[in-house]
Design an enzyme around this catalytic site. Structure first.
Site, PDB file in Angstrom:
ATOM      1  CG  ASP A   4      -2.123   0.934   1.022  1.00 19.99           C
ATOM      2  OD1 ASP A   4      -1.914   2.163   0.944  1.00 19.99           O
ATOM      3  OD2 ASP A   4      -3.258   0.425   0.947  1.00 19.99           O
ATOM      4  CB  THR A  95     -15.966  -4.304  -7.974  1.00 20.65           C
ATOM      5  OG1 THR A  95     -16.057  -5.205  -6.863  1.00 20.65           O
ATOM      6  CG2 THR A  95     -17.251  -4.367  -8.779  1.00 20.65           C
ATOM      7  N   GLY A 226     -26.632   0.216   1.434  1.00 24.23           N
ATOM      8  CA  GLY A 226     -25.538   1.175   1.335  1.00 24.23           C
ATOM      9  C   GLY A 226     -24.216   0.444   1.305  1.00 24.23           C
ATOM     10  CB  CYS A 229     -20.271  -3.511  -2.737  1.00 23.59           C
ATOM     11  SG  CYS A 229     -18.602  -4.023  -2.287  1.00 23.59           S
ATOM     12  NE  ARG A 303     -15.745   2.353   2.235  1.00 23.21           N
ATOM     13  CZ  ARG A 303     -14.918   1.420   1.762  1.00 23.21           C
ATOM     14  NH1 ARG A 303     -14.181   1.669   0.686  1.00 23.21           N
ATOM     15  NH2 ARG A 303     -14.836   0.244   2.358  1.00 23.21           N
TER      16      ARG A 303
END
Length: 410
Positions: A4, A95, A226, A229, A303
């Site tokens: 990362d 994704t 929510g 995804c 999120r």
């Protein structure tokens, strides 16, 4: 080797600190590090140079037009392109829209490297269990040997292995999330109908969910779906279809029902205190105690949280809000600070009830189910409970002298 570019995150992982709430993940990481099978670094080129298989697991956020933003995955592929071994395999774990394997191939410009799609189907909060007990593993690639090599990584798992072409694998991921979002929107619409006709959604769900052709999963009424995804994948599915000349009107309807559900929950709160959402500041002077901020229990992820979306609308209407969540104090708290600024954060679930005209259940944390309703009633100024998760026992709430309004409950 996990890479990362966020040096602070890598430092925390190296010290054994897991920066997200995810059941069992700390034990998995600790055991693998102790066994010498897992390490964390910030240099993607060095890691790629030593790897036979490289997984791209970067975000693919939603663009303004609803499509997936591939800039992160393109940047990651470009960064490792020159470092990859001859014969290495690059795997799209993110994704990504249909055709993204080709996008990565074009960025890499490495005909000696194969690109394979391997979408994930993990649920936040139960990701470790889901990985070890998958319903299936999907591998998509135009080179069968490369696809089978990636499939071989999952050999220890007792599950169905679906090896297909890249476009089909990429479509499976979006279609699966779109279908699950549709089930939730459907049951929320059914709950609204139950309220209109006087039926009880709990019994209705029991009746339809026992049909094996339908199944009980994802038929829980609530404030809407929510998370990281469903919202972006549903919109991306509409966008992908449009890009190829198909109007996916059913999916657009699913999204609209979800948006309407949040508005319905705001209306429930207003109704509970004898107000209507009309004019400016219609909830001025109303005190709301909110239980739950994360988009679901078992995670600290804020999120696309329906809880936050609903609370923002209530704050816009002039309500004063005190909120509590068991975990919304970590990594994403910093990202979402601007959305939390109008909330007074409490230190316990019972604290939100003090002086509240209405207590609003937004996330299905089990500790909320165990609240003593007599204590809640004593702390409140008003008498209304609005349960958007159907978490509480309506009889227990009413026996404490409170009013109860759930989603589709009679």
């Amino acid at each position: 080797t996990c890479v990362d570019i966020d040096a602070e995150k890598i430092e925390r992982l190296q010290s054994g600190e897991i920066p997200i709430v995810e059941a069992g993940l700390d034990d998995v990481v600790a055991d693998a590090v102790a066994a010498g099978r897992l390490r964390f670094v910030t240099d993607p080129r060095q890691a790629a140079a030593q790897a036979e298989i490289v997984f791209l697991c970067v975000p693919t956020p939603q663009d303004e037009d609803g499509s997936a933003d591939l800039s992160y995955i393109e940047a990651a592929a470009g960064e490792i392109a020159s470092s990859l071994q001859v014969g290495a395999i690059v795997v799209n774990k993110s994704t990504v829209p249909v055709g993204s394997v080709r996008v990565v191939e074009q960025v890499l410009q490495r005909p000696d490297v194969e690109v394979v799609s391997n979408p994930e189907f993990l649920r936040e909060g139960t990701a470790v269990f889901d990985f070890l007990h998958p319903d299936r593993v999907v591998i998509g690639g135009d080179d069968l040997d490369a696809a089978n090599t990636v499939a071989g990584l999952y050999t220890p798992l007792d599950t169905e292995m679906l090896v297909t072409d890249a476009a089909s694998a990429e479509t499976i991921k979006y279609a699966a999330n779109g279908f699950l979002a549709m089930k939730i929107s459907f049951v929320n619409a059914v709950a609204a109908m139950c309220e209109a006709v006087g039926a009880d959604v709990a019994d209705v769900v029991e009746g339809i969910g026992s049909d094996h052709r339908i199944g009980r999963a994802f038929l829980n009424p609530g404030p809407g779906w929510g998370g990281s995804c469903f919202p972006k994948d549903s919109r991306a599915l509409v966008s992908i279809a449009a890009d190829h000349g198909y109007d996916f009107s059913m999916m657009r309807g699913v999204i609209e029902v979800n948006d309407e559900q949040r508005i319905r929950m705001v209306g429930k709160v207003a109704q509970a205190v004898g107000r209507e959402i009309v004019g400016e500041q219609p909830l001025a002077g109303v005190s709301i105690g909110a239980l739950g901020l994360t988009f679901k229990a078992g995670t600290d992820d804020l999120r696309e949280s329906p809880s936050l979306a609903i609370l923002e609308q209530l704050a816009d209407a002039g309500a004063a809000i005190t909120a509590y969540d068991p975990t919304a104090v970590g990594e994403l708290d910093r990202i979402q600070q601007h959305r939390l600024a109008r909330l007074q954060l409490a230190e316990s679930a019972l604290d939100v009830a003090h002086g509240a005209d209405v207590v609003l259940i937004l996330t299905e944390w089990h500790e909320f189910k165990d609240l003593d309703m007599a204590d809640v009633a004593s702390a409140m100024r008003g008498k209304a409970i609005v349960d958007t998760r159907n978490l509480l026992d309506p009889l227990a709430v009413k026996s404490a002298g409170l009013t109860y309004d759930g989603v589709g409950r009679r």
